[in-house]
Design a protein around this motif. Structure first.
Motif, PDB file in Angstrom:
ATOM      1  N   VAL A  56       3.768  -2.325  -8.116  1.00 39.64           N
ATOM      2  CA  VAL A  56       5.150  -2.646  -7.783  1.00 39.64           C
ATOM      3  C   VAL A  56       5.195  -3.055  -6.315  1.00 39.64           C
ATOM      4  CG1 VAL A  56       5.753  -0.256  -7.210  1.00 39.64           C
ATOM      5  CG2 VAL A  56       7.544  -1.843  -7.902  1.00 39.64           C
ATOM      6  N   GLY A  57       6.037  -4.045  -6.019  1.00 43.06           N
ATOM      7  CA  GLY A  57       6.193  -4.511  -4.653  1.00 43.06           C
ATOM      8  C   GLY A  57       7.668  -4.641  -4.300  1.00 43.06           C
ATOM      9  N   TYR A  58       7.957  -4.574  -3.002  1.00 47.26           N
ATOM     10  CA  TYR A  58       9.321  -4.682  -2.505  1.00 47.26           C
ATOM     11  C   TYR A  58       9.337  -5.727  -1.390  1.00 47.26           C
ATOM     12  CZ  TYR A  58      13.698  -3.457  -0.202  1.00 47.26           C
ATOM     13  OH  TYR A  58      14.947  -3.511   0.361  1.00 47.26           O
ATOM     14  N   PHE A  59      10.304  -6.639  -1.443  1.00 49.19           N
ATOM     15  CA  PHE A  59      10.414  -7.687  -0.435  1.00 49.19           C
ATOM     16  C   PHE A  59      11.132  -7.123   0.792  1.00 49.19           C
ATOM     17  CE2 PHE A  59       9.390 -10.138  -4.128  1.00 49.19           C
ATOM     18  CZ  PHE A  59       8.589 -11.162  -3.622  1.00 49.19           C
ATOM     19  N   VAL A  60      10.356  -6.885   1.855  1.00 50.71           N
ATOM     20  CA  VAL A  60      10.909  -6.337   3.095  1.00 50.71           C
ATOM     21  C   VAL A  60      11.580  -7.422   3.927  1.00 50.71           C
ATOM     22  CG1 VAL A  60       9.302  -4.397   3.194  1.00 50.71           C
ATOM     23  CG2 VAL A  60       8.675  -6.575   4.265  1.00 50.71           C
ATOM     24  N   ALA A  61      11.261  -8.670   3.644  1.00 54.52           N
ATOM     25  CA  ALA A  61      11.883  -9.835   4.273  1.00 54.52           C
ATOM     26  C   ALA A  61      11.763 -10.986   3.275  1.00 54.52           C
ATOM     27  CB  ALA A  61      11.181 -10.184   5.582  1.00 54.52           C
ATOM     28  N   ASP A  62      12.484 -12.070   3.514  1.00 53.71           N
ATOM     29  CA  ASP A  62      12.350 -13.225   2.633  1.00 53.71           C
ATOM     30  C   ASP A  62      10.890 -13.662   2.592  1.00 53.71           C
ATOM     31  OD1 ASP A  62      15.044 -13.116   2.251  1.00 53.71           O
ATOM     32  OD2 ASP A  62      15.515 -14.953   3.358  1.00 53.71           O
ATOM     33  N   ASN A  63      10.333 -13.779   1.380  1.00 54.43           N
ATOM     34  CA  ASN A  63       8.969 -14.249   1.122  1.00 54.43           C
ATOM     35  C   ASN A  63       7.862 -13.283   1.561  1.00 54.43           C
ATOM     36  OD1 ASN A  63       9.831 -16.821   0.026  1.00 54.43           O
ATOM     37  ND2 ASN A  63      10.361 -17.372   2.121  1.00 54.43           N
ATOM     38  N   ILE A  64       8.192 -12.058   1.953  1.00 57.51           N
ATOM     39  CA  ILE A  64       7.178 -11.079   2.360  1.00 57.51           C
ATOM     40  C   ILE A  64       7.390  -9.785   1.576  1.00 57.51           C
ATOM     41  CG2 ILE A  64       6.239  -9.701   4.245  1.00 57.51           C
ATOM     42  CD1 ILE A  64       7.124 -11.916   6.159  1.00 57.51           C
ATOM     43  N   ALA A  65       6.363  -9.397   0.811  1.00 60.58           N
ATOM     44  CA  ALA A  65       6.441  -8.185  -0.006  1.00 60.58           C
ATOM     45  C   ALA A  65       5.308  -7.233   0.347  1.00 60.58           C
ATOM     46  CB  ALA A  65       6.369  -8.533  -1.494  1.00 60.58           C
ATOM     47  N   ILE A  66       5.597  -5.939   0.250  1.00 62.39           N
ATOM     48  CA  ILE A  66       4.555  -4.920   0.353  1.00 62.39           C
ATOM     49  C   ILE A  66       4.661  -4.050  -0.893  1.00 62.39           C
ATOM     50  CG2 ILE A  66       4.480  -4.896   2.875  1.00 62.39           C
ATOM     51  CD1 ILE A  66       6.074  -2.261   2.757  1.00 62.39           C
ATOM     52  N   GLY A  67       3.540  -3.475  -1.293  1.00 63.28           N
ATOM     53  CA  GLY A  67       3.569  -2.637  -2.485  1.00 63.28           C
ATOM     54  C   GLY A  67       2.249  -1.949  -2.715  1.00 63.28           C
ATOM     55  N   THR A  68       2.107  -1.389  -3.900  1.00 68.21           N
ATOM     56  CA  THR A  68       0.862  -0.711  -4.251  1.00 68.21           C
ATOM     57  C   THR A  68       0.658  -0.719  -5.765  1.00 68.21           C
ATOM     58  OG1 THR A  68      -0.479   1.257  -3.845  1.00 68.21           O
ATOM     59  CG2 THR A  68       1.807   1.626  -4.481  1.00 68.21           C
ATOM     60  N   GLY A  69      -0.584  -0.624  -6.143  1.00 71.69           N
ATOM     61  CA  GLY A  69      -0.959  -0.416  -7.529  1.00 71.69           C
ATOM     62  C   GLY A  69      -1.577   0.968  -7.656  1.00 71.69           C
ATOM     63  N   ILE A  70      -1.283   1.657  -8.750  1.00 72.70           N
ATOM     64  CA  ILE A  70      -1.861   2.979  -9.018  1.00 72.70           C
ATOM     65  C   ILE A  70      -2.389   2.940 -10.443  1.00 72.70           C
ATOM     66  CG2 ILE A  70      -1.418   5.441  -9.248  1.00 72.70           C
ATOM     67  CD1 ILE A  70       0.825   5.120  -7.217  1.00 72.70           C
ATOM     68  N   GLY A  71      -3.684   3.233 -10.617  1.00 74.49           N
ATOM     69  CA  GLY A  71      -4.234   3.079 -11.952  1.00 74.49           C
ATOM     70  C   GLY A  71      -5.435   3.960 -12.234  1.00 74.49           C
ATOM     71  N   TYR A  72      -6.126   3.592 -13.322  1.00 73.24           N
ATOM     72  CA  TYR A  72      -7.235   4.375 -13.849  1.00 73.24           C
ATOM     73  C   TYR A  72      -8.277   3.432 -14.430  1.00 73.24           C
ATOM     74  CZ  TYR A  72      -9.719   7.735 -16.830  1.00 73.24           C
ATOM     75  OH  TYR A  72     -10.670   8.506 -17.427  1.00 73.24           O
ATOM     76  N   GLU A  73      -9.567   3.716 -14.171  1.00 74.00           N
ATOM     77  CA  GLU A  73     -10.682   2.958 -14.747  1.00 74.00           C
ATOM     78  C   GLU A  73     -11.588   3.931 -15.503  1.00 74.00           C
ATOM     79  OE1 GLU A  73     -12.720   1.098 -11.501  1.00 74.00           O
ATOM     80  OE2 GLU A  73     -11.161  -0.400 -11.197  1.00 74.00           O
ATOM     81  N   TRP A  74     -12.130   3.456 -16.619  1.00 75.05           N
ATOM     82  CA  TRP A  74     -13.025   4.293 -17.436  1.00 75.05           C
ATOM     83  C   TRP A  74     -14.092   3.416 -18.067  1.00 75.05           C
ATOM     84  CZ3 TRP A  74     -13.960   3.917 -22.684  1.00 75.05           C
ATOM     85  CH2 TRP A  74     -14.679   4.963 -23.268  1.00 75.05           C
ATOM     86  N   SER A  75     -15.338   3.889 -18.079  1.00 68.59           N
ATOM     87  CA  SER A  75     -16.446   3.163 -18.719  1.00 68.59           C
ATOM     88  C   SER A  75     -17.336   4.154 -19.451  1.00 68.59           C
ATOM     89  CB  SER A  75     -17.296   2.418 -17.686  1.00 68.59           C
ATOM     90  OG  SER A  75     -16.541   1.457 -17.010  1.00 68.59           O
TER      91      SER A  75
END
Length: 197
Positions: A56-75
């Motif tokens: 998910v990301g949030y636009f802190v200014a026009d055309n500029i976003a900051i955010g993060t991904g949180i997930g899981y990997e398995w093999s």
């Protein structure tokens, strides 16, 4: 003349819709889901892997976003005459993204991300090692906004650096690997869909 006015009106609406998607105060939601499997014919050799990484990301200014991904990997790795081996990791991927300021439904962007992962390796359900990965990536891409809420993206990996380590449980031995490079294969981009609201 009517057709020309209708065409110009449609282009103007698409341009406004694309600009509205990257305005300050808007959110974007996307992510990665993947599954990979392989098996060798006439053997017991099989590999399976799964990744789930919503962001998910949030636009802190026009055309500029900051955010993060949180997930899981398995093999999971199965090979004849060897014990079964599994790897799993918690993934965190903060990012910053800047879109071009042009009007219209197509925008270029650059994304700086810092992928990190912490996990374990197991052999026959016994923990054998812990893993840690830290990296940084600078990736270019292009986004097409067919509607006011959807962006279709094409992105290449770009410039990257990754530091990974594996610490053996029994001996406390740590092996560290550094990887870096430039990967701009325009014939094999990642394709994604983001939702803007």
């Amino acid at each position: 003349m009517k057709k020309l006015l209708l065409t110009l009106s449609a282009v103007a609406v698409l341009g406004l819709a694309a600009n509205a998607q990257t305005e300050k105060g808007k959110f974007m939601v996307g992510g990665q889901v993947g599954f990979h499997g392989s098996s060798v014919k006439d053997t017991d050799n099989k590999n399976n892997s799964l990744i789930i990484n919503p962001n998910v990301g949030y636009f802190v200014a026009d055309n500029i976003a900051i955010g993060t991904g949180i997930g899981y990997e398995w093999s999971k790795f199965e090979q004849a005459n060897y014990p079964e081996r599994t790897e799993s990791a918690f993934v965190l991927t903060p990012f910053g993204r800047m879109y071009s300021k042009n009007d219209g439904p197509v925008k270029f962007f650059g994304q700086l991300s810092v992928p990190m992962a912490w996990g374990t390796q197991k052999t026959d359900d016994t923990k054998t090692a812990t893993t840690a990965n830290y990296g940084v990536e600078l990736a270019p891409g292009i986004a097409y906004f067919p509607t006011s809420n959807i962006g279709v993206e094409f992105k290449v990996r770009g410039l990257f650096y990754n530091n990974s380590s594996v610490t053996e449980e029994s001996t406390d031995t740590k092996v560290t690997t550094d990887m870096y490079g430039l990967n701009v294969n325009s014939l094999a981009p990642t394709v994604g869909v983001t939702f803007h609201f």
